[in-house]
Design an enzyme around this catalytic site. Structure first.
Site, PDB file in Angstrom:
ATOM      1  CG  ASN A  10      -1.704   1.205   1.467  1.00  0.00           C
ATOM      2  OD1 ASN A  10      -1.815   2.048   0.569  1.00  0.00           O
ATOM      3  ND2 ASN A  10      -2.296   1.333   2.656  1.00  0.00           N
ATOM      4  CD1 TRP A  11       3.303   1.136  -3.074  1.00  0.00           C
ATOM      5  CD2 TRP A  11       3.311   2.469  -4.873  1.00  0.00           C
ATOM      6  NE1 TRP A  11       3.988   0.488  -4.074  1.00  0.00           N
ATOM      7  CE2 TRP A  11       4.002   1.294  -5.189  1.00  0.00           C
ATOM      8  CE3 TRP A  11       3.179   3.460  -5.845  1.00  0.00           C
ATOM      9  CZ2 TRP A  11       4.578   1.072  -6.442  1.00  0.00           C
ATOM     10  CZ3 TRP A  11       3.737   3.242  -7.095  1.00  0.00           C
ATOM     11  CH2 TRP A  11       4.427   2.053  -7.385  1.00  0.00           C
ATOM     12  CE  LYS A  12      -0.087   3.239   4.826  1.00  0.00           C
ATOM     13  NZ  LYS A  12      -0.019   3.343   6.268  1.00  0.00           N
ATOM     14  CG  HIS A  97      -5.895   1.640   5.471  1.00  0.00           C
ATOM     15  ND1 HIS A  97      -5.419   2.633   6.286  1.00  0.00           N
ATOM     16  CD2 HIS A  97      -4.859   0.789   5.262  1.00  0.00           C
ATOM     17  CE1 HIS A  97      -4.139   2.396   6.554  1.00  0.00           C
ATOM     18  NE2 HIS A  97      -3.780   1.283   5.939  1.00  0.00           N
ATOM     19  CD  GLU A  99      -2.911   5.384   6.942  1.00  0.00           C
ATOM     20  OE1 GLU A  99      -2.933   5.438   5.714  1.00  0.00           O
ATOM     21  OE2 GLU A  99      -1.953   4.886   7.584  1.00  0.00           O
ATOM     22  CD  GLU A 169      -3.221  -2.673   7.624  1.00  0.00           C
ATOM     23  OE1 GLU A 169      -2.086  -2.785   7.138  1.00  0.00           O
ATOM     24  OE2 GLU A 169      -3.992  -1.751   7.353  1.00  0.00           O
ATOM     25  N   GLY A 175       2.714   2.315  10.782  1.00  0.00           N
ATOM     26  CA  GLY A 175       3.610   3.448  10.575  1.00  0.00           C
ATOM     27  C   GLY A 175       4.373   3.864  11.819  1.00  0.00           C
ATOM     28  CB  SER A 215       5.692  -1.511  11.863  1.00  0.00           C
ATOM     29  OG  SER A 215       5.254  -0.176  12.066  1.00  0.00           O
ATOM     30  N   GLY A 236       2.970  -1.153   4.248  1.00  0.00           N
ATOM     31  CA  GLY A 236       2.934   0.270   3.922  1.00  0.00           C
ATOM     32  C   GLY A 236       4.325   0.757   3.585  1.00  0.00           C
ATOM     33  N   GLY A 237       4.970   1.416   4.538  1.00  0.00           N
ATOM     34  CA  GLY A 237       6.282   2.037   4.335  1.00  0.00           C
ATOM     35  C   GLY A 237       7.291   1.155   3.617  1.00  0.00           C
TER      36      GLY A 237
HETATM   37  P1  PGA Z   1       2.990   0.354   7.609  1.00  0.00           P
HETATM   38  O1  PGA Z   1       1.493   0.516   7.028  1.00  0.00           O
HETATM   39  O2  PGA Z   1       3.545  -0.932   7.046  1.00  0.00           O
HETATM   40  O3  PGA Z   1       3.718   1.564   7.130  1.00  0.00           O
HETATM   41  O4  PGA Z   1       2.861   0.285   9.098  1.00  0.00           O
HETATM   42  C1  PGA Z   1       0.649  -0.593   6.877  1.00  0.00           C
HETATM   43  C2  PGA Z   1      -0.693  -0.151   6.345  1.00  0.00           C
HETATM   44  O5  PGA Z   1      -1.172   0.929   6.709  1.00  0.00           O
HETATM   45  O6  PGA Z   1      -1.314  -0.862   5.532  1.00  0.00           O
END
Ligand code: PGA
Length: 252
Positions: A10-12, A97, A99, A169, A175, A215, A236-237
């Site tokens: 997930n590149w956000k 998600h 967010e 998650e 993050g 993470s 994510g990251g």
């Molecule tokens: P993260 O994000 O790996 O940067 O913690 C995961 C996600 O939000 O899907």
């Protein structure tokens, strides 16, 4: 029962078009050997078409979207429909998600409609759930996650639910650099699977892919993916670096 192994990146809201293209090219190079892991790249909307084009011919790498509208089409300025996503080559879509829950006030009624849109348009939804730190601290995380499942599951038929992917998650891990321990992840994944079994029966629960997110990186993926009920990761990251994303997908 063997379930598919899946890593989704997930590149956000990151990258420009030229950076996105570069990343996809590096990902194609990094994944130069065939394996049985399903790789899903989830770029921002404007980069989906170029990503699909660059990936044509790459094996076992698919495209997902980070969101879709609750509506089918029409006067909804700024929205992107599941039909549009399907028409540009998306196969997957994230729903729920944390967010979206936190910053855009999306809630259960939205998720039900988005899941319905995904099913109708032949997209596989990745439904994201997970507790916040306050629930973990007060030991209410299982009932919280169960509620997030119950918010949506009862609206769908077993045939539809067979096509879903769940991503667990924990919000406190997203993050933050703090990952759930393999024990914490396994415990919750087993709980999710057993709850789905009570709703849809054993066969559907056993074939349900449940990804861990929060993470997850090249250092901890192996320990997490070893867990019996962890079928891969939503990254994510660490998915913004081709080598690391590739390393994670080799951690099964
Ligand atoms: P993260 O994000 O790996 O940067 O913690 C995961 C996600 O939000 O899907």
């Amino acid at each position: 029962m063997s379930r598919p192994k899946i890593v989704a990146g997930n590149w956000k809201m990151n990258k420009t078009l030229s950076e996105a293209k570069q990343l996809v090219q590096s990902i194609i190079q990094a994944f130069n050997e065939f394996d049985d892991v399903i790789k899903i790249i989830i770029p921002p909307f404007p980069f989906i078409t170029s990503t699909v084009e660059l990936l044509s011919g790459a094996s076992n790498i698919y495209i997902g979207a980070q969101n879709c509208s609750t509506h089918t089409s029409g006067a909804y300025t700024g929205e992107v429909s599941a039909t549009m996503l399907q028409s540009v080559g998306c196969r997957y879509v994230l729903v729920g998600h944390s967010e979206r829950r936190q910053y855009f006030s999306e809630q259960a009624s939205d998720f039900k409609e988005k899941l319905q849109q995904a099913f109708t348009n032949n997209l596989t939804p990745i439904y994201c759930i997970g507790e916040k730190l306050e629930q973990r601290k007060t030991n209410t995380h299982f009932s919280y996650v169960q509620q997030q499942l119950d918010d949506v599951v009862k609206d769908f038929s077993p045939e539809q639910f067979q096509k879903i992917i769940i991503a667990y998650e924990p919000v406190w891990a997203i993050g933050t650099g703090e990952t759930a321990t393999p024990h914490q992840a396994q415990e919750m994944h087993a709980f999710i699977r057993s709850h789905i079994e009570t709703v849809f029966g054993r066969a559907i629960a056993q074939q349900l892919p449940i990804l861990y997110g929060g993470s997850c990186n090249a250092q901890n993926a192996q320990e997490l993916f070893k867990c019996a009920d962890v079928d891969g990761g939503l990254i994510g990251g660490a998915s913004l670096k081709a080598e690391e994303f590739c390393q994670i997908s080799k951690s099964f």
